[in-house]
Design an enzyme around this catalytic site. Structure first.
Site, short mmCIF file in Angstrom:
data_model
loop_
_atom_site.label_atom_id
_atom_site.label_comp_id
_atom_site.label_asym_id
_atom_site.label_seq_id
_atom_site.Cartn_x
_atom_site.Cartn_y
_atom_site.Cartn_z
N TYR A 47 -8.43 106.37 -0.78
CA TYR A 47 -8.29 107.79 -0.41
C TYR A 47 -6.83 108.15 -0.10
O TYR A 47 -6.25 109.04 -0.73
CB TYR A 47 -9.19 108.05 0.80
CG TYR A 47 -9.13 109.43 1.40
CD1 TYR A 47 -9.11 110.58 0.61
CD2 TYR A 47 -9.12 109.58 2.79
CE1 TYR A 47 -9.08 111.84 1.20
CE2 TYR A 47 -9.10 110.83 3.37
CZ TYR A 47 -9.08 111.97 2.57
OH TYR A 47 -9.06 113.20 3.15
N ASN B 51 -8.04 96.03 -5.50
CA ASN B 51 -9.12 95.17 -6.03
C ASN B 51 -10.44 95.93 -6.12
O ASN B 51 -11.49 95.34 -6.38
CB ASN B 51 -9.31 93.90 -5.17
CG ASN B 51 -9.81 94.23 -3.78
OD1 ASN B 51 -9.83 95.38 -3.37
ND2 ASN B 51 -10.20 93.21 -3.04
N ASN C 77 -13.32 98.92 -2.24
CA ASN C 77 -13.89 100.14 -1.66
C ASN C 77 -13.32 101.37 -2.36
O ASN C 77 -13.02 102.37 -1.74
CB ASN C 77 -13.59 100.16 -0.15
CG ASN C 77 -14.36 101.24 0.57
OD1 ASN C 77 -15.41 101.68 0.11
ND2 ASN C 77 -13.83 101.71 1.69
N ASP D 92 -6.17 91.28 -5.79
CA ASP D 92 -6.62 91.18 -4.41
C ASP D 92 -5.43 90.64 -3.61
O ASP D 92 -4.93 89.55 -3.88
CB ASP D 92 -7.80 90.19 -4.34
CG ASP D 92 -8.36 90.07 -2.93
OD1 ASP D 92 -7.70 90.52 -1.98
OD2 ASP D 92 -9.46 89.50 -2.80
N SER E 107 -2.87 103.56 12.94
CA SER E 107 -3.89 104.55 13.26
C SER E 107 -3.75 105.02 14.71
O SER E 107 -3.36 104.24 15.58
CB SER E 107 -5.26 103.90 13.06
OG SER E 107 -6.27 104.70 13.62
N ALA E 108 -4.14 106.26 14.94
CA ALA E 108 -4.16 106.80 16.30
C ALA E 108 -5.16 106.04 17.17
O ALA E 108 -5.14 106.18 18.39
CB ALA E 108 -4.54 108.27 16.26
N TYR F 149 -11.61 96.31 13.95
CA TYR F 149 -10.80 97.14 13.05
C TYR F 149 -9.55 97.64 13.79
O TYR F 149 -8.42 97.50 13.32
CB TYR F 149 -11.62 98.33 12.52
CG TYR F 149 -10.77 99.43 11.96
CD1 TYR F 149 -10.22 99.33 10.69
CD2 TYR F 149 -10.46 100.57 12.72
CE1 TYR F 149 -9.40 100.32 10.18
CE2 TYR F 149 -9.65 101.56 12.22
CZ TYR F 149 -9.11 101.44 10.95
OH TYR F 149 -8.29 102.42 10.47
N LYS G 234 -5.20 96.79 13.53
CA LYS G 234 -4.07 97.73 13.46
C LYS G 234 -3.02 97.38 14.51
O LYS G 234 -1.81 97.40 14.23
CB LYS G 234 -4.56 99.17 13.67
CG LYS G 234 -5.45 99.70 12.55
CD LYS G 234 -4.70 99.83 11.23
CE LYS G 234 -5.56 100.29 10.09
NZ LYS G 234 -4.93 100.13 8.77
N PHE H 120 -22.05 114.55 17.60
CA PHE H 120 -22.23 113.51 18.62
C PHE H 120 -21.64 113.94 19.95
O PHE H 120 -20.46 113.78 20.20
CB PHE H 120 -21.59 112.20 18.14
CG PHE H 120 -22.18 111.66 16.86
CD1 PHE H 120 -23.55 111.63 16.66
CD2 PHE H 120 -21.34 111.16 15.85
CE1 PHE H 120 -24.10 111.11 15.48
CE2 PHE H 120 -21.88 110.64 14.67
CZ PHE H 120 -23.26 110.62 14.49
N ARG I 179 -10.08 116.41 18.11
CA ARG I 179 -9.31 115.52 17.25
C ARG I 179 -8.20 116.30 16.57
O ARG I 179 -8.21 117.54 16.54
CB ARG I 179 -10.20 114.92 16.13
CG ARG I 179 -11.27 113.97 16.62
CD ARG I 179 -10.70 112.65 17.10
NE ARG I 179 -11.75 111.73 17.49
CZ ARG I 179 -12.34 111.70 18.69
NH1 ARG I 179 -11.97 112.57 19.62
NH2 ARG I 179 -13.28 110.82 18.97
C1 WQD Z 1 -14.44 112.66 14.39
C2 WQD Z 1 -15.29 113.40 15.41
C3 WQD Z 1 -17.21 112.18 16.17
C4 WQD Z 1 -19.43 112.14 12.42
C5 WQD Z 1 -12.24 107.21 13.00
C6 WQD Z 1 -11.60 105.88 13.29
C7 WQD Z 1 -10.12 105.96 13.09
C8 WQD Z 1 -9.78 106.41 11.70
C9 WQD Z 1 -10.53 107.67 11.35
C10 WQD Z 1 -10.21 105.17 9.65
C11 WQD Z 1 -15.78 112.51 16.56
C12 WQD Z 1 -17.62 113.43 15.44
C13 WQD Z 1 -18.46 112.36 13.37
C14 WQD Z 1 -20.67 112.82 12.54
C15 WQD Z 1 -19.87 113.87 14.54
N1 WQD Z 1 -9.96 105.31 10.85
N2 WQD Z 1 -18.68 113.20 14.43
N3 WQD Z 1 -20.84 113.66 13.61
O1 WQD Z 1 -13.90 108.58 15.19
O2 WQD Z 1 -11.97 110.21 15.37
O3 WQD Z 1 -11.77 108.21 13.92
O4 WQD Z 1 -11.92 107.58 11.67
O5 WQD Z 1 -10.20 104.70 8.73
O6 WQD Z 1 -9.56 104.72 13.34
O7 WQD Z 1 -11.90 105.52 14.62
O8 WQD Z 1 -13.22 110.04 13.21
O9 WQD Z 1 -14.41 111.40 11.55
O10 WQD Z 1 -15.62 109.46 12.63
O11 WQD Z 1 -15.14 111.48 13.99
O12 WQD Z 1 -20.10 114.63 15.51
O13 WQD Z 1 -21.59 112.66 11.73
O14 WQD Z 1 -16.48 113.86 14.77
O15 WQD Z 1 -18.05 111.97 17.28
O16 WQD Z 1 -15.75 113.28 17.73
P1 WQD Z 1 -12.77 109.25 14.55
P2 WQD Z 1 -14.64 110.57 12.75
#
Ligand code: WQD
Length: 343
Positions: A15, A36, A39, A62, A128-129, A153, A157, A222, A235
């Site tokens: 991506y 590779n 994903n 790979d 990553s944040a 994971y 990082k 969530f 976020r």
């Molecule tokens: C964002 C918000 C969820 C799905 C993660 C990894 C991070 C990075 C990006 C990647 C949160 C809410 C989500 C759903 C929801 N890594 N949500 N319903 O958790 O901030 O970051 O992805 O490769 O390292 O931790 O991103 O998009 O999963 O969630 O309510 O079906 O959306 O609770 O508040 P996140 P996210």
């Protein structure tokens, strides 16, 4: 070949890798992509080639295979590598930690080993944040303390950042930049490349677009009892094309000799917090549709809020996020429609 102008992109069919490859080529860099397809799919590179209007140099490699990787270094003269190749599912990393440590760290150390052996100086790492965890002060700056990782994971990082810092301190000529991404979303405006999650998406925007496409019945938000303005999490959603441009700015900085220290870290976000509920509403308005959703339990491991202080990236990289959130959310839907053949 002008070696200073060639960049090796590992995980270049993914991506972030595809969008960055497009941005690099559009900025005048030659790119060598390796992947590779663990994903990702070869069709992603067809999308890249359609956008840039030419073939992309590619090897199905790979990065855990050091012999194969050495071959890439022997064949191609590049000074810079952008290392994206990694597994990225937080939940899966909790169930299969060794898979994550093995793949993400071995591939990374192989790349660093080759950079050292072949005296190629510049390494750009995808951080990553997530390293900030549940931050005490918001927005987070690059100086904000890292919190202990809550998943293997996230730990990969943090470990990878430290490995790069140590290599830059120890090896003459080594330079490194870690970009700490916030939440990348959206797709290329052409809808020819975008995110291809496998299985049920963990991330919010792919779940939203799949719900809009009728693949998922309803979106679960969530938690709506967080201490935030509307009770849902905050976020920093960064457009994937803006994120890709940040890589070009970082490569420019490394290759132009503008780095002030040999290892630098930059936040890559918008600096603007957006709640889950707001994102859902904006998606509906931007695309003129209604999304079935319900409030559900909090998801374990989620932090209530995190967003970036982007001052350092703005000043030192000369980069800032530009794309309008509504355009980004439209591009996410256009991409979903493209892959599902929806009119
Ligand atoms: C964002 C918000 C969820 C799905 C993660 C990894 C991070 C990075 C990006 C990647 C949160 C809410 C989500 C759903 C929801 N890594 N949500 N319903 O958790 O901030 O970051 O992805 O490769 O390292 O931790 O991103 O998009 O999963 O969630 O309510 O079906 O959306 O609770 O508040 P996140 P996210």
């Amino acid at each position: 070949m002008d070696s200073k102008k060639t960049v090796l992109v590992s995980g270049g069919a993914g991506y972030i890798g595809t969008h960055t490859t497009v941005a690099l080529i559009e900025a005048g860099y030659d790119v060598v992509v390796i992947d590779n397809f663990s994903n990702s799919e070869a069709s992603a590179l067809d999308g890249v080639e359609k956008i840039v209007g030419r073939k992309v140099v590619f090897g199905e490699i790979d990065t855990c295979d050091i012999k194969a990787l050495r071959g890439v270094f022997e064949r191609h003269a590049f000074d810079t590598v952008i290392h994206f190749a990694a597994y990225k599912a937080v939940g899966e990393s909790m169930d299969e930690p060794l898979k994550y440590y093995q793949n993400n760290l071995v591939s990374y150390m192989n790349v660093l080993e080759m950079m050292k052996e072949f005296k190629r100086p510049n390494v750009l790492f995808s951080s990553s944040a997530t390293v900030y965890g549940n931050a005490e002060e918001l927005p987070v700056t690059e100086e904000s303390p890292r919190q202990p990782a809550t998943s293997p994971y996230g730990n990969t990082k943090q470990i990878a950042e430290d490995i790069l810092r140590d290599c830059c301190a120890a090896y003459e000529g080594f330079r490194g930049i870690a970009l700490r991404y916030f939440n990348p979303i959206g797709a290329h405006p052409s809808a020819l490349i975008g995110e291809l999650p496998s299985g049920v998406p963990n991330n919010l925007v792919p779940f939203i677009t799949q719900t809009a496409a009728g693949i998922r019945q309803s979106l679960s938000i969530f938690g709506n009892d967080y201490n935030t303005p509307d009770g849902t999490c905050l976020r920093d959603y960064i457009d994937i094309n803006d994120l890709a441009r940040a890589h070009v700015a970082a490569v420019d900085r490394m290759t132009d000799g503008r780095m002030q220290t040999r290892y630098e870290i930059f936040n890559v976000g918008t600096g603007r917090p957006v709640s889950v509920l707001e994102l859902v509403t904006r998606f509906e308005k931007a695309n003129g549709l209604k999304l079935p959703y319900r409030f559900a339990e909090r998801r374990s491991g989620d932090v209530p809020a995190v967003w970036a202080d982007t001052a350092r990236a703005n000043k030192e990289l000369g980069w800032k996020a530009e794309r309008d959130l509504d355009d980004t959310l439209r591009s996410a839907w256009e991409w979903e429609k493209h892959i599902r053949h929806i009119q």
